[in-house]
Design a protein around this motif. Structure first.
Motif, PDB file in Angstrom:
ATOM      1  N   UNK A   1      28.403  38.151  76.436  1.00  0.00           N
ATOM      2  CA  UNK A   1      27.043  38.210  76.972  1.00  0.00           C
ATOM      3  C   UNK A   1      26.028  37.730  75.938  1.00  0.00           C
ATOM      4  N   UNK A   2      26.265  38.067  74.687  1.00  0.00           N
ATOM      5  CA  UNK A   2      25.393  37.591  73.608  1.00  0.00           C
ATOM      6  C   UNK A   2      25.468  36.077  73.487  1.00  0.00           C
ATOM      7  N   UNK A   3      26.662  35.533  73.602  1.00  0.00           N
ATOM      8  CA  UNK A   3      26.841  34.079  73.553  1.00  0.00           C
ATOM      9  C   UNK A   3      26.109  33.404  74.706  1.00  0.00           C
ATOM     10  N   UNK A   4      26.251  33.960  75.898  1.00  0.00           N
ATOM     11  CA  UNK A   4      25.597  33.384  77.079  1.00  0.00           C
ATOM     12  C   UNK A   4      24.084  33.490  76.945  1.00  0.00           C
ATOM     13  N   UNK A   5      23.612  34.589  76.377  1.00  0.00           N
ATOM     14  CA  UNK A   5      22.177  34.778  76.205  1.00  0.00           C
ATOM     15  C   UNK A   5      21.596  33.753  75.235  1.00  0.00           C
ATOM     16  N   UNK A   6      22.362  33.435  74.192  1.00  0.00           N
ATOM     17  CA  UNK A   6      21.879  32.487  73.178  1.00  0.00           C
ATOM     18  C   UNK A   6      22.063  31.032  73.582  1.00  0.00           C
ATOM     19  N   UNK A   7      23.079  30.746  74.382  1.00  0.00           N
ATOM     20  CA  UNK A   7      23.343  29.368  74.781  1.00  0.00           C
ATOM     21  C   UNK A   7      23.745  29.343  76.252  1.00  0.00           C
ATOM     22  N   UNK A   8      22.775  29.457  77.171  1.00  0.00           N
ATOM     23  CA  UNK A   8      23.127  29.544  78.585  1.00  0.00           C
ATOM     24  C   UNK A   8      23.866  28.312  79.097  1.00  0.00           C
ATOM     25  N   UNK A   9      23.570  27.146  78.560  1.00  0.00           N
ATOM     26  CA  UNK A   9      24.251  25.952  79.050  1.00  0.00           C
ATOM     27  C   UNK A   9      25.706  25.920  78.571  1.00  0.00           C
ATOM     28  N   UNK A  10      26.012  26.598  77.489  1.00  0.00           N
ATOM     29  CA  UNK A  10      27.380  26.613  76.979  1.00  0.00           C
ATOM     30  C   UNK A  10      28.286  27.519  77.802  1.00  0.00           C
ATOM     31  N   UNK A  11      27.714  28.427  78.576  1.00  0.00           N
ATOM     32  CA  UNK A  11      28.524  29.341  79.376  1.00  0.00           C
ATOM     33  C   UNK A  11      29.076  28.666  80.620  1.00  0.00           C
ATOM     34  N   UNK A  12      28.516  27.544  81.001  1.00  0.00           N
ATOM     35  CA  UNK A  12      28.936  26.844  82.210  1.00  0.00           C
ATOM     36  C   UNK A  12      29.810  25.653  81.815  1.00  0.00           C
ATOM     37  N   UNK A  13      31.097  25.678  82.171  1.00  0.00           N
ATOM     38  CA  UNK A  13      31.978  24.564  81.789  1.00  0.00           C
ATOM     39  C   UNK A  13      31.509  23.220  82.325  1.00  0.00           C
ATOM     40  N   UNK A  14      30.927  23.202  83.518  1.00  0.00           N
ATOM     41  CA  UNK A  14      30.437  21.941  84.066  1.00  0.00           C
ATOM     42  C   UNK A  14      29.286  21.403  83.219  1.00  0.00           C
ATOM     43  N   UNK A  15      28.426  22.294  82.758  1.00  0.00           N
ATOM     44  CA  UNK A  15      27.314  21.864  81.900  1.00  0.00           C
ATOM     45  C   UNK A  15      27.843  21.348  80.564  1.00  0.00           C
ATOM     46  N   UNK A  16      28.909  21.996  80.054  1.00  0.00           N
ATOM     47  CA  UNK A  16      29.503  21.522  78.813  1.00  0.00           C
ATOM     48  C   UNK A  16      30.068  20.117  78.986  1.00  0.00           C
ATOM     49  N   UNK A  17      30.725  19.889  80.107  1.00  0.00           N
ATOM     50  CA  UNK A  17      31.288  18.564  80.372  1.00  0.00           C
ATOM     51  C   UNK A  17      30.183  17.519  80.464  1.00  0.00           C
ATOM     52  N   UNK A  18      29.084  17.864  81.106  1.00  0.00           N
ATOM     53  CA  UNK A  18      27.957  16.934  81.206  1.00  0.00           C
ATOM     54  C   UNK A  18      27.398  16.606  79.821  1.00  0.00           C
TER      55      UNK A  18
END
Length: 101
Positions: free
Chosen positions: A75-92
């Motif tokens: 949750x801390x990771x998602x809070x700090x980097x919301x785009x990193x929590x979404x694999x599709x966003x990472x691929x983009x």
């Protein structure tokens, strides 16, 4: 006449909130502060170590606390980097960096 009272009927007559409403209110977590998430992870890992250091090691308890710590860290990771929590966003992001998109 034999009547059976329903638990929800007594709750609605007494003015108490129905169980479904109370459960839905309690199920919505408030947004966590990063410091609180870090403290939750630290405390959960401390308890996991405590469980393992006992003469009769409580491995299931330690595993539960470890899972709680990992959830807080996620949750801390998602809070700090919301785009990193979404694999599709990472691929983009990777495709943009490579110039493919």
């Amino acid at each position: 006449m034999n009547t059976v009272s329903h638990p929800m009927a007594s709750a609605s007559l007494s003015g108490a909130a129905p169980m479904s409403q109370a459960a839905s209110t309690a199920a919505t977590p408030s947004p966590a502060h990063p410091i609180q998430l870090h403290a939750d992870a630290h405390n959960a890992l401390t308890m996991a170590l405590h469980y393992l250091r006992q003469p009769t090691a409580n491995v299931p308890g330690a595993a539960r606390k470890t899972v709680q710590a990992l959830a807080a860290l996620r949750e801390l990771f998602v809070l700090n980097a919301p785009e990193a929590a979404n694999p599709a966003a990472q691929a983009q992001l990777v495709l943009r960096e490579d110039g493919r998109v």
